[in-house]
Design a protein around this motif. Structure first.
Motif: not given
Length: 389
Positions: A36-57, A187-191
């Motif tokens: 199995l490869g885990s990178e697609p799962a990590v990328f999918a979560v971060v792509k949907a919500n960039p603010a979750m980059f570090w928690p996801t990694v 759009y990477r803002s808090d808004a």
């Protein structure tokens, strides 16, 4: 058999329903000797919500490292499995450099066996784990950042190619998710993040309304309406069976919309996306129209009973009542005895995102004279003493 089990696991853990839990489990399983490869799962979560980059990694690194530790202990307990490799060059290289070789534990094809061999050689445990974690952490950071910078157009093209080559366009699927959010790469803002959460009370209502009608779609099980400054004209399906429609969006305009007008503002965007889907993919727009009209009739309130359960010996009826608005999800436990409410209390409040709350409650059990609200893992969310009456 293994392939079908893996596909079932990935479908069960599909983002965004489970989120970080799926990342952890997939990363853990992929670090064992399963392919199995885990990178697609990590990328999918971060792509949907960039603010979750570090928690996801970090969650992926933890899961992958724990999987590496399992490999280490498999090797540690082995007696003769690697005896024939004693004379090989890379075996001596592993003995020479010791725990530092675990920096390569992320390398596809050799990383997992490397962890197993480290255990068989009885390399120092904690240094091996530390180097293992460093290597895996670096891999996730590099791979996720690299994938995030690949243009969206390439992913759209890949999704179209996969759909055409697989011939899955006509496969009926149960429609399980409706999403409305701004393009979180543009759009990477808090808004923008606030927008994503604020729309869930509408999309969840429409989603539940459609689920009650058991609506199926051809070749996709989710609809994502993505708000962009320069939207594409055509809809497209991605590799996770989601149909995406892009709609015109001005984040400056959104910032000026008064709170009382936000529900209709969101409805307008969602309807624009559904209209595109209806034109390109034969989505029954009338079903969505009925759901939105029902939402208006409820004065934009999204409230429902998740579970109702009767305990006859105790003479009580228990309900888990949900309320979802633009700011929060709230879960209330209500206990009724002979038509009289004897207990009513909010037991959970989170941000209005299913990833935050969907796994937090599942059932109500009776343990002696105590009612227990359990989550999906069997842990207690709330307990209430109850007597027979």
């Amino acid at each position: 058999m293994i392939e079908s089990a893996v596909l079932w696991l990935l479908k069960f853990l599909a983002v965004p329903t489970v989120g970080l839990t799926s990342v952890f489990l997939i990363a853990f399983v992929s670090a064992t000797l399963l392919p199995l490869g885990s990178e697609p799962a990590v990328f999918a979560v971060v792509k949907a919500n960039p603010a979750m980059f570090w928690p996801t990694v970090l969650v992926a690194t933890l899961g992958n490292t724990l999987g590496g530790i399992v490999d280490y202990w498999i090797g540690y307990r082995a007696k003769v499995a690697f005896a024939k490799e004693r004379s090989s060059r890379w075996f001596h290289w592993l003995k020479r450099y010791g725990a530092k070789t675990m920096l390569l534990s992320w390398v596809p094809g050799i990383g997992d066996p490397l962890c197993t061999l480290a255990g068989w050689l009885h390399l120092p445990f904690w240094p091996s784990v530390i180097y293992m974690a460093i290597g895996k952490f670096g891999r996730y950071v590099f791979m996720t950042v690299t994938l995030l910078y690949i243009p969206n157009g390439w992913w759209k093209w890949l999704g179209r190619q996969r759909a055409e080559s697989s011939g899955d366009d006509g496969l009926p699927m149960k429609l399980t998710g409706i999403y409305l959010y701004p393009d979180l790469v543009e759009y990477r803002s808090d808004a923008a993040l606030a927008f994503r959460n604020q729309t869930r009370f509408l999309c969840n209502y429409v989603q539940r309304h459609l689920a009650a009608r058991k609506l199926h779609a051809e070749g996709f099980n989710r609809i994502c309406v993505v708000c962009k400054s320069a939207p594409a004209e055509l809809t497209y399906k991605n590799t996770s069976n989601a149909l995406t429609a892009e709609v015109q969006f001005d984040i400056a305009e959104y910032a000026t919309v008064a709170d009382e007008r936000l529900p209709e503002y969101f409805i307008g965007l969602l309807e624009a996306g559904i209209a595109k889907c209806s034109k390109d993919q034969h989505v029954p727009a009338e079903y969505f129209h009925d759901a939105i009209q029902s939402f208006r009739a409820e004065h934009y309130r999204n409230e429902w009973v998740f579970l109702e359960k009767t305990f006859r010996a105790e003479g009580v009826k228990c309900r888990l009542k949900c309320k979802l608005d633009r700011s929060y999800f709230r879960l209330t436990l209500e206990i009724d005895r002979r038509g009289h409410i004897i207990f009513s209390q909010e037991i959970l409040r989170t941000l209005p995102d299913e990833v935050m709350y969907a796994h937090r409650f599942k059932d109500i059990k009776l343990d002696g004279e105590t009612l227990v609200v359990q989550d999906k893992f069997g842990n207690a969310l709330a307990t209430v003493p109850i007597r027979r009456g």
